[in-house]
Motif scaffolding. Structure first.
Motif, PDB file in Angstrom:
ATOM      1  N   LEU A 176       0.876  -1.440  -0.046  1.00  0.00           N
ATOM      2  CA  LEU A 176      -0.069   0.031  -0.015  1.00  0.00           C
ATOM      3  C   LEU A 176       0.863   1.162  -0.122  1.00  0.00           C
ATOM      4  CD1 LEU A 176      -2.781  -1.043   2.432  1.00  0.00           C
ATOM      5  CD2 LEU A 176      -3.246  -0.727  -0.092  1.00  0.00           C
ATOM      6  N   ASN A 214       4.378   0.942  -1.740  1.00  0.00           N
ATOM      7  CA  ASN A 214       3.781   0.824  -3.266  1.00  0.00           C
ATOM      8  C   ASN A 214       4.525  -0.469  -3.881  1.00  0.00           C
ATOM      9  OD1 ASN A 214       2.177   2.995  -2.916  1.00  0.00           O
ATOM     10  ND2 ASN A 214       4.117   4.396  -3.356  1.00  0.00           N
ATOM     11  N   MET A 269      -8.279   5.407   3.340  1.00  0.00           N
ATOM     12  CA  MET A 269      -8.568   6.468   2.416  1.00  0.00           C
ATOM     13  C   MET A 269      -9.301   7.526   2.982  1.00  0.00           C
ATOM     14  SD  MET A 269      -6.935   4.954   0.034  1.00  0.00           S
ATOM     15  CE  MET A 269      -7.038   5.897  -1.188  1.00  0.00           C
ATOM     16  N   PHE A 274     -14.452  12.575   3.146  1.00  0.00           N
ATOM     17  CA  PHE A 274     -14.808  13.125   1.918  1.00  0.00           C
ATOM     18  C   PHE A 274     -15.906  14.229   1.817  1.00  0.00           C
ATOM     19  CE2 PHE A 274     -18.075  12.728  -1.529  1.00  0.00           C
ATOM     20  CZ  PHE A 274     -17.234  12.393  -2.843  1.00  0.00           C
ATOM     21  N   PRO A 275     -15.810  15.233   1.076  1.00  0.00           N
ATOM     22  CA  PRO A 275     -14.953  15.421  -0.223  1.00  0.00           C
ATOM     23  C   PRO A 275     -13.552  15.965  -0.247  1.00  0.00           C
ATOM     24  CG  PRO A 275     -16.607  17.152  -0.485  1.00  0.00           C
ATOM     25  CD  PRO A 275     -16.636  16.393   0.997  1.00  0.00           C
ATOM     26  N   TYR A 277     -10.942  14.544   1.025  1.00  0.00           N
ATOM     27  CA  TYR A 277     -10.403  13.397   0.636  1.00  0.00           C
ATOM     28  C   TYR A 277     -11.273  13.009  -0.348  1.00  0.00           C
ATOM     29  CZ  TYR A 277      -6.828  13.391   4.264  1.00  0.00           C
ATOM     30  OH  TYR A 277      -5.821  13.906   5.048  1.00  0.00           O
ATOM     31  N   ASP A 278     -10.598  12.112  -1.536  1.00  0.00           N
ATOM     32  CA  ASP A 278     -11.378  11.781  -2.903  1.00  0.00           C
ATOM     33  C   ASP A 278     -12.258  10.541  -2.422  1.00  0.00           C
ATOM     34  OD1 ASP A 278     -10.154  14.324  -3.725  1.00  0.00           O
ATOM     35  OD2 ASP A 278      -8.612  13.253  -5.015  1.00  0.00           O
ATOM     36  N   THR A 279     -11.885   9.711  -1.802  1.00  0.00           N
ATOM     37  CA  THR A 279     -12.462   8.507  -1.910  1.00  0.00           C
ATOM     38  C   THR A 279     -13.807   8.512  -1.125  1.00  0.00           C
ATOM     39  OG1 THR A 279     -10.440   7.396  -1.841  1.00  0.00           O
ATOM     40  CG2 THR A 279     -12.371   6.092  -1.118  1.00  0.00           C
TER      41      THR A 279
ATOM     42  N   MET B  37      -2.231   7.113  -7.296  1.00  0.00           N
ATOM     43  CA  MET B  37      -2.912   8.276  -6.654  1.00  0.00           C
ATOM     44  C   MET B  37      -2.028   9.655  -7.097  1.00  0.00           C
ATOM     45  SD  MET B  37      -2.906   6.753  -2.796  1.00  0.00           S
ATOM     46  CE  MET B  37      -3.548   8.141  -1.902  1.00  0.00           C
ATOM     47  N   ASP B  39      -2.506  12.678  -5.416  1.00  0.00           N
ATOM     48  CA  ASP B  39      -1.903  13.102  -4.225  1.00  0.00           C
ATOM     49  C   ASP B  39      -2.307  12.402  -2.885  1.00  0.00           C
ATOM     50  OD1 ASP B  39      -4.165  14.184  -3.711  1.00  0.00           O
ATOM     51  OD2 ASP B  39      -4.142  15.788  -4.906  1.00  0.00           O
ATOM     52  N   LYS B  41      -4.361  12.937  -0.752  1.00  0.00           N
ATOM     53  CA  LYS B  41      -5.597  12.929  -0.300  1.00  0.00           C
ATOM     54  C   LYS B  41      -6.665  12.017  -1.632  1.00  0.00           C
ATOM     55  CE  LYS B  41      -5.837  16.824   2.727  1.00  0.00           C
ATOM     56  NZ  LYS B  41      -6.422  18.092   2.945  1.00  0.00           N
ATOM     57  N   GLY B  42      -5.847  11.815  -2.542  1.00  0.00           N
ATOM     58  CA  GLY B  42      -6.413  11.326  -3.839  1.00  0.00           C
ATOM     59  C   GLY B  42      -6.824   9.850  -3.484  1.00  0.00           C
ATOM     60  N   GLU B  43      -7.766   9.419  -4.505  1.00  0.00           N
ATOM     61  CA  GLU B  43      -8.352   7.942  -4.536  1.00  0.00           C
ATOM     62  C   GLU B  43      -7.271   7.148  -5.241  1.00  0.00           C
ATOM     63  OE1 GLU B  43     -12.189   7.756  -6.624  1.00  0.00           O
ATOM     64  OE2 GLU B  43     -11.462   9.067  -8.217  1.00  0.00           O
ATOM     65  N   ARG B  44      -7.416   5.965  -5.023  1.00  0.00           N
ATOM     66  CA  ARG B  44      -6.541   4.826  -5.633  1.00  0.00           C
ATOM     67  C   ARG B  44      -7.295   4.586  -6.920  1.00  0.00           C
ATOM     68  NH1 ARG B  44      -2.486   2.147  -2.547  1.00  0.00           N
ATOM     69  NH2 ARG B  44      -2.960   0.166  -3.848  1.00  0.00           N
ATOM     70  N   MET B  68     -13.165  13.691 -11.608  1.00  0.00           N
ATOM     71  CA  MET B  68     -12.263  14.716 -10.759  1.00  0.00           C
ATOM     72  C   MET B  68     -11.045  14.227 -10.839  1.00  0.00           C
ATOM     73  SD  MET B  68     -10.880  15.174  -7.682  1.00  0.00           S
ATOM     74  CE  MET B  68     -11.367  13.564  -6.950  1.00  0.00           C
ATOM     75  N   THR B  69     -10.691  12.840 -10.504  1.00  0.00           N
ATOM     76  CA  THR B  69      -9.234  12.382 -10.618  1.00  0.00           C
ATOM     77  C   THR B  69      -8.691  12.412 -12.113  1.00  0.00           C
ATOM     78  OG1 THR B  69      -9.628  10.893  -8.718  1.00  0.00           O
ATOM     79  CG2 THR B  69      -7.680  10.295  -9.993  1.00  0.00           C
ATOM     80  N   TYR B  83       1.861  10.816  -6.494  1.00  0.00           N
ATOM     81  CA  TYR B  83       2.107  10.326  -5.085  1.00  0.00           C
ATOM     82  C   TYR B  83       2.148   8.863  -5.031  1.00  0.00           C
ATOM     83  CZ  TYR B  83       1.048   9.906  -0.262  1.00  0.00           C
ATOM     84  OH  TYR B  83       1.035   9.573   1.006  1.00  0.00           O
ATOM     85  N   ALA B  84       1.535   8.085  -5.649  1.00  0.00           N
ATOM     86  CA  ALA B  84       1.781   6.376  -5.401  1.00  0.00           C
ATOM     87  C   ALA B  84       1.308   5.998  -7.104  1.00  0.00           C
ATOM     88  CB  ALA B  84       0.886   6.029  -4.552  1.00  0.00           C
ATOM     89  N   ILE B 214     -15.041  -0.563 -10.403  1.00  0.00           N
ATOM     90  CA  ILE B 214     -14.378   0.476  -9.309  1.00  0.00           C
ATOM     91  C   ILE B 214     -13.670  -0.402  -8.394  1.00  0.00           C
ATOM     92  CG2 ILE B 214     -14.849   1.815  -7.415  1.00  0.00           C
ATOM     93  CD1 ILE B 214     -17.772   2.292  -8.541  1.00  0.00           C
ATOM     94  N   MET B 215     -12.430   0.101  -8.119  1.00  0.00           N
ATOM     95  CA  MET B 215     -11.401  -0.719  -7.417  1.00  0.00           C
ATOM     96  C   MET B 215     -10.679   0.201  -6.041  1.00  0.00           C
ATOM     97  SD  MET B 215      -8.802  -2.533  -9.929  1.00  0.00           S
ATOM     98  CE  MET B 215      -9.488  -3.776 -10.997  1.00  0.00           C
ATOM     99  N   VAL B 216     -10.266  -0.432  -5.080  1.00  0.00           N
ATOM    100  CA  VAL B 216      -9.720   0.576  -4.069  1.00  0.00           C
ATOM    101  C   VAL B 216      -8.141   0.195  -3.988  1.00  0.00           C
ATOM    102  CG1 VAL B 216      -9.747   1.229  -1.782  1.00  0.00           C
ATOM    103  CG2 VAL B 216     -11.870   0.587  -2.821  1.00  0.00           C
ATOM    104  N   ASP B 217      -7.941  -0.981  -3.396  1.00  0.00           N
ATOM    105  CA  ASP B 217      -6.516  -1.456  -3.338  1.00  0.00           C
ATOM    106  C   ASP B 217      -5.865  -2.062  -4.548  1.00  0.00           C
ATOM    107  OD1 ASP B 217      -8.225  -3.794  -2.391  1.00  0.00           O
ATOM    108  OD2 ASP B 217      -6.338  -4.652  -2.748  1.00  0.00           O
ATOM    109  N   SER B 267     -17.674  15.268  -5.564  1.00  0.00           N
ATOM    110  CA  SER B 267     -16.284  15.337  -5.611  1.00  0.00           C
ATOM    111  C   SER B 267     -15.614  16.341  -6.507  1.00  0.00           C
ATOM    112  CB  SER B 267     -15.739  13.976  -6.018  1.00  0.00           C
ATOM    113  OG  SER B 267     -14.263  13.921  -5.686  1.00  0.00           O
TER     114      SER B 267
END
Lengths: 466, 281
Positions: A176, A214, A269, A274-275, A277-279, B37, B39, B41-44, B68-69, B83-84, B214-217, B267
């Motif tokens: 992660l 990562n 996340m 939110f919002p 943070y983007d998730t 990501m 930044d 605060k961004g989403e994965r 947005m992303t 960022y990642a 949609i995914m997260v990790d 968002s």
């Protein structure tokens, strides 16, 4: 202080946020002792000759020493005594099940008031964290040996810290984007602030550990490649990260989350912000959490804090069999989480847009004990009823991610997907590879993973210094 | 880390970034993806890999500005860093000598079809490619896809370039006239993949699609990307992203892709508001 303290059975309570307030914020529930409270509680320790509390601790923290130093106001000695065997005291002080480990062995436990070892541990760790100048940690002279540690959860962080202190060059790989594993994605902020976790990660880094974020080992380099590229030993601490589902109809409807997803969105996340943070995460009204462990309690309490009006814990056995810590069950109940015992879902119901709207459940009854020793839940035929919900969190447990095992030659795995390793040393059947924590045991506790990391570090050190 | 070494605007809304990522470049294969990501605060966010340079240690991604992303990502310049950047994730596309294969590319997915077509060609297949865009302005990489195909058919929805058709039309014709097509690879918007799979089904030609839920990790941890394939639940991130298009439950996939439509709007609006405030400051 040669004179023995008097038997004092007044365990000092720790201040907590009131349930009706804390149910609406993600701030830490338990607020920690003040200095006065800590010294008063430390004063109750009998400094027994036979150190049963230390024996009960999976990493053998020098409990009487740190408590004595605390009570005598030798704070740096308390820190040293604590950190000799535990690199992550701020975390352990918060999430260890002390009631079944150190405190259960306290002499005062027989009188119903064991010393609050966990709270004192937390106090000392928090005191140290607040100090601007920290003495640099002692590190043995370099051994010239390189160790790769896979996974930066409790097992990996502990093994990394111990091996670095012993003079080895340690690289810690994390899949992660932040280090900490389950401490970051799983356990919520209100139980374990992420700042505390990152503070302890920083301490591990200060020992010289190179943390590579990562980095999905098995997808980038494999274990065999790491060994060929110059690492002398590898420790696998990748945990149990794969969520289990019920495999009943309707489970892929929108609004049904694994606890891993629900908690990852919320904690790692920061979906509760939110919002900014983007998730995102769904804002729900009625949430059902399926399962009775600590992860289920965490999910339910997150749901409440995210704004749900009604939150249910759906558990197929009765209150007596709940695997969660009783403290967490109490916290959840105080906050208004409703427990539905002897209830098990049959299928999920959805609307035309594919969103979950309800859950058809069976009533259960307890039969004969099963192999776990707990009474087996049996379906009451014809007992089906429907609970209306707009969100479901499935918290049935997790199994190890197969990635490492499937990309490494010569590792032995069990039917449950865990890696076979020696209980004492963590040694796997593969040359130069050790493993510990949930990847070996299946989902268990933070401290048992730390214990495994610690024992493996000793074994790896013995191997490297042979 | 993860520095943008090179940026190219393929169309006004489709951009190419070449990212410094040697560990990923070393192992990347056609069909795999990365999670990035923008930044802290961004989403994965998952993106299928469009190319790599093992010697240079770089990975190429191509993306279209949608939410947005992707808009935030589009605001980055050469020299900026992500960022990642995590990968290479998922299973690579199955590549062997099948005989004749058809590669269908819809819109910006052309960028990820190119390495797949390349790998299939390198394995000794005859590659017939079909690329479809809404209109000429959105088109890119005709030359690249042509270079890795034995035959290339181009179509646009409005007829502004190539044939006026959806990709399913030439796909059907190719299958009718080439009885020896052994495999179809269709990558593009979900609706296109669904209809490509429906088109090939009567011909009994195995059709591989690359799903984008949609995914997260992205590593098998959360199950957000679960899909039903042949009645069985699979995780796209570790079991896919390639699946047999004839077995995918497209309705569940499309419903799940819509899970956060409202939040995506919130968002985007929040981000635009922040941009406006920053612009004023």
């Amino acid at each position: 202080m040669s004179e023995k303290p008097k038997l004092n059975l007044n365990r000092v309570e720790m201040p907590k946020q009131e349930p009706e307030i804390r149910g609406h914020n993600f701030d830490e529930v338990a607020q920690g002792y003040t200095r006065e409270m800590a010294i008063e509680e430390a004063g109750r320790c009998l400094q027994c000759k036979k150190r049963n509390c230390v024996e009960g601790c999976p990493v053998n923290v020098n409990i009487p020493e740190f408590i004595l130093a605390l009570r005598e106001d030798r704070m740096w000695d308390a820190v040293d005594a604590l950190k000799t065997n535990n690199a992550l005291p701020g975390i352990c002080g918060r999430v260890c099940p002390q009631e079944s480990q150190c405190e259960v062995h306290c002499t005062l436990e027989k009188k119903g008031a064991p010393v609050a070892i966990g709270r004192l541990e937390r106090f000392v760790a928090d005191w140290e964290r607040a100090q601007p100048d920290k003495p640099s940690p002692q590190i043995t002279s370099p051994s010239g040996k390189k160790v790769a540690i896979i996974g930066s959860g409790p097992a990996g962080l502990t093994a990394a810290a111990d091996l670095a202190k012993l003079g080895h060059q340690v690289t810690l790989f994390e899949a992660l984007h932040v280090a900490g594993g389950v401490l970051m994605y799983g356990i919520p902020e209100f139980r374990l602030p992420k700042e505390i976790v990152q503070g302890e990660v920083e301490y591990v880094k200060s020992l010289g550990v190179d943390v590579r974020l990562n980095s999905v080992i098995g997808k980038i380099d494999t274990i065999d490649e790491l060994l060929a590229e110059g690492y002398d030993a590898v420790f696998l601490g990748t945990g149990a990260g794969l969520p289990m589902f019920l495999n009943i109809p309707g489970e892929n409807l929108n609004g049904i989350y694994s606890a891993n997803e629900y908690l990852t969105r919320t904690n790692l996340m920061k979906a509760y912000l939110f919002p900014e943070y983007d998730t995102p995460i769904k804002k729900s009204q009625k949430v059902a959490v399926i399962g009775g462990g600590n992860v289920a309690m965490d999910s339910a309490r997150c749901a409440l804090r995210l704004g749900a009006k009604e939150v249910y814990i759906i558990y197929r056995r009765s209150r007596e069999e709940l695997p969660a810590r009783s403290e967490e069950v109490e916290n959840a109940e105080e906050e208004g989480i409703v427990f539905k015992f002897l209830t098990n879902p049959k299928r999920f119901l959805g609307n035309e847009e594919g969103w979950v709207t309800g859950m058809e459940c069976y009533e259960m009854q307890l039969g004969e004990p099963d192999e776990s020793g707990r009474r087996r839940p049996v379906v009451k035929e014809g007992s089906e009823f429907v609970i209306d919900v707009d969100t479901v969190v499935v918290a049935l447990g997790t199994t190890p991610n197969p990635l490492i095992a499937s990309t490494t030659e010569g590792l032995e795995t069990t039917k449950k997907g865990t890696v076979v390793a020696d209980q004492e040393t963590g040694k796997t059947v593969k040359d130069r590879v050790w493993a510990g924590g949930d990847i070996v045991t299946g989902a268990a506790t933070v401290i048992s993973a730390m214990g495994a990391g610690k024992r493996a570090a000793e074994a790896i050190n013995a191997y490297l210094r042979r | 880390m993860y520095k943008i070494l090179h940026r190219e605007d393929l169309t006004p809304a489709i951009h190419l970034f070449e990212i410094e990522a040697p560990a990923i470049a070393k192992k990347a294969q056609a069909g795999q993806f990365v999670v990035l990501m923008v930044d802290e605060k961004g989403e994965r966010f998952p993106l299928t890999i469009a190319g790599w340079d093992r010697e240079k240690g770089s990975v190429t991604i191509v993306f279209m500005e949608v939410g947005m992303t992707t808009r935030k990502l589009a605001g980055l310049k050469e020299g900026d860093s992500l960022y990642a950047f995590i990968g290479p994730l998922g299973m690579p596309t199955e590549v062997e000598k099948f005989g004749t294969v058809v590669c269908v590319a819809g819109g910006f997915a052309t960028a990820i079809v190119v390495p797949v077509a390349q790998a299939l060609k390198d394995a000794g297949n005859k590659v017939i490619s079909i690329m479809g865009f809404r209109n000429k302005e959105l088109m890119f990489w005709e030359d690249k896809l042509k270079a890795v195909s034995d035959e290339l058919i181009i179509c646009t929805d409005d007829g502004s370039y190539g044939r006026k058709a959806l990709v399913t039309q030439p796909l059907k014709e190719v299958l009718e006239s080439n009885k020896d097509v052994k495999r179809v690879i269709a990558i593009g918007p979900t609706i296109m993949m669904k209809f490509a799979a429906k088109t090939t089904e009567p011909f009994g030609v195995k059709t591989i699609v690359s799903l984008n839920p949609i995914m997260v990790d992205g590593t098998g941890m959360c199950g957000c990307c679960r899909v039903e394939v042949g009645g069985k639940t699979e995780f796209t991130c570790v079991d896919g992203p390639d699946f047999d298009g004839h077995k995918v439950d497209w309705d569940i996939l499309m419903d799940r892709q819509k899970s956060y439509l409202y939040e995506e709007r919130v968002s985007l609006e929040h981000w635009q508001e922040c941009c406006r405030m920053e612009g004023k400051a």
